[in-house]
Scaffold this active site. Structure first.
Site, PDB file in Angstrom:
ATOM      1  N   HIS A 265       0.776   4.126   0.558  1.00 39.72           N
ATOM      2  CA  HIS A 265       2.173   4.237   0.124  1.00 39.72           C
ATOM      3  C   HIS A 265       2.963   3.062   0.687  1.00 39.72           C
ATOM      4  O   HIS A 265       2.845   1.941   0.223  1.00 39.72           O
ATOM      5  CB  HIS A 265       2.732   5.578   0.598  1.00 39.72           C
ATOM      6  N   HIS A 306      -0.327  -1.418  -9.985  1.00 36.09           N
ATOM      7  CA  HIS A 306       0.495  -0.345  -9.434  1.00 36.09           C
ATOM      8  C   HIS A 306       0.098   0.980 -10.069  1.00 36.09           C
ATOM      9  O   HIS A 306      -0.242   1.029 -11.251  1.00 36.09           O
ATOM     10  CB  HIS A 306       1.985  -0.627  -9.690  1.00 36.09           C
ATOM     11  N   ASP A 364       4.969  -5.371  -3.525  1.00 29.49           N
ATOM     12  CA  ASP A 364       4.440  -5.426  -2.164  1.00 29.49           C
ATOM     13  C   ASP A 364       3.827  -6.786  -1.847  1.00 29.49           C
ATOM     14  O   ASP A 364       3.908  -7.275  -0.719  1.00 29.49           O
ATOM     15  CB  ASP A 364       3.383  -4.335  -1.963  1.00 29.49           C
TER      16      ASP A 364
END
Length: 429
Positions: A265, A306, A364
């Site tokens: 996460h 993702h 990210d």
């Protein structure tokens, strides 16, 4: 909202009619609450096909790469808004007027300091502890310092707690960093913007106050915006579940931080830098790309693709632009890790294997590169994610409490032993 019905046919039993609910956008939802009356319930590990709540805050269309906060596209918020304005939007449902924004910003700034005794609280932690471990403990402890507004049934108390959390998280995050470094903790400054203040508390010391780069402050603000909320993810669902028990807001946010800490996460941007360390050098890229393509190899390229977005991550487009601005501002050259990251990005954007599977660089990937370039250690990445996501968590918590709700109680498919009797210890084999 429920003008259509579905019919569930169960062999040997009467058909069950289930209402079909229609939202503003997105797929229809079959309401299965009445199933309990039949003695049956659904089985959905990971809640991949289950809507756990009704919400007006954030909408994601993963197939088309769309992320909306209260109806506003994330790209517009990142370009035309700032983090505190986005916070106001998430908390209140509408963008503020100039007067409302000035008042909100002033209120947040006036709550950035934390109780002085919190400093001594840090001394109970080892200096080499992971910053997220410290963050979990400190945020959970806030209820012991700010217990004057913990009545969750009082709208004013909920509002005060929300402001306190948004205001104090940058201060706490910077305190966690300074404690790990053995440096004096810096007090917040009300003359700085939210992002500037965070960078000031992170990198300045009492003996040297450096001006904050506008480019880096803008990049930090965008990172905050792009991580502010992301619908019913694991940590947000954890906050709602904890909140459904009547727990105080600080305990609920601490629960969200704990869930966010998981590498699947919030730890994803930290995992990107760890992966780059594992690859080591540009000369090793081809070998690791081959490993990533090998179904039998457990190696995964972190920061690509993702779970929700089947196309491009809309946040990544903004983050890539910001990444380019930061690297130009800092004039970083000859950094092996950043050179490696840029080469991986180039491959992912041109290699048919990645394109066909929509394994594009995600938010990210770029945020990890930006944070490293700014000088933030890898272990602090998830703390910054928690800082940014706090407003989303508290917005969902407030939304849940403002409407009728039930304590969360998922069911299970039991596959253990049936009832059996205990035998004497000497007779067991």
């Amino acid at each position: 909202m429920a003008d259509k019905k579905a019919q569930l046919i169960i062999e040997g039993a009467a058909p069950v009619e289930l209402p079909i609910l229609t939202g503003t956008v997105g797929p229809d939802v079959i309401d299965v609450r009445s199933l309990t009356a039949t003695g049956r319930f659904t089985f959905d590990p990971g809640f991949m096909s289950t809507a756990s709540c009704e919400s007006k805050i954030t909408y994601i269309d993963g197939d088309n790469g769309i992320l909306l906060h209260r109806g506003y596209p994330i790209e517009q918020l990142a370009e035309k808004s700032d983090y505190l304005e986005t916070c106001y939007l998430l908390l209140n449902g509408e963008l503020p007027t100039a007067e409302q924004k000035a008042q909100f910003v002033s209120t947040v700034k006036n709550h950035t300091m934390v109780h002085e005794q919190l400093k001594t609280f840090f001394n109970g932690f080892r200096r080499d502890a992971h910053p997220m471990a410290v963050m979990c403990g400190v945020v959970g402890a806030l209820s012991a310092f700010y217990h004057d507004s913990l009545d969750i049934n009082n709208p004013q108390h909920r509002e005060i707690s929300a402001i306190r959390l948004v205001a104090k998280m940058p201060t706490l995050a910077a305190m966690v960093y300074k404690y790990s470094m053995g440096q004096p903790m810096m007090y917040p400054r009300n003359d700085l913007s939210y992002a500037e203040n965070f960078l000031h508390m992170m990198f300045n010391t009492p003996c040297e106050i450096k001006p904050i780069s506008p480019v880096l402050a803008k990049a930090m603000d965008r990172i905050f915006i792009l991580h502010a909320d992301h619908e019913q993810n694991a940590s947000t669902s954890t906050v709602r579940l904890a909140g459904s028990s009547g727990a105080n807001p600080f305990a609920c946010i601490a629960a969200g931080i704990a869930a966010l800490w998981g590498p699947a996460h919030g730890g994803a941007n930290e995992a990107v830098l760890t992966m780059l360390d594992e690859i080591g050098d540009v000369s090793n890229i081809d070998k690791f790309i081959a490993k990533a393509k090998d179904k039998n190899d457990p190696f995964k390229l972190m920061g690509f693709g993702h779970r929700v977005y089947k196309n491009r991550d809309p946040r990544a487009t903004v983050m890539k632009q910001t990444c380019d601005e930061v690297l130009k501002e800092l004039g970083i050259q000859n950094d092996p890790q950043l050179e490696l990251a840029m080469r991986l990005e180039e491959i992912a954007l041109t290699d048919p294997y990645f394109i066909e599977r929509s394994l594009y660089p995600n938010v990210d990937f770029y945020s990890g590169i930006i944070l490293k370039a700014i000088g933030i250690p890898t272990s602090m990445f998830t703390v910054i994610f928690a800082l940014a996501r706090t407003v989303g968590w508290i917005s969902h918590w407030k939304e849940m409490l403002s409407s009728p709700y039930k304590i969360g109680r998922p069911r299970q498919l039991y596959t253990g032993y049936e009832s059996r009797d205990i035998t004497k210890l000497e007779d067991r084999k």
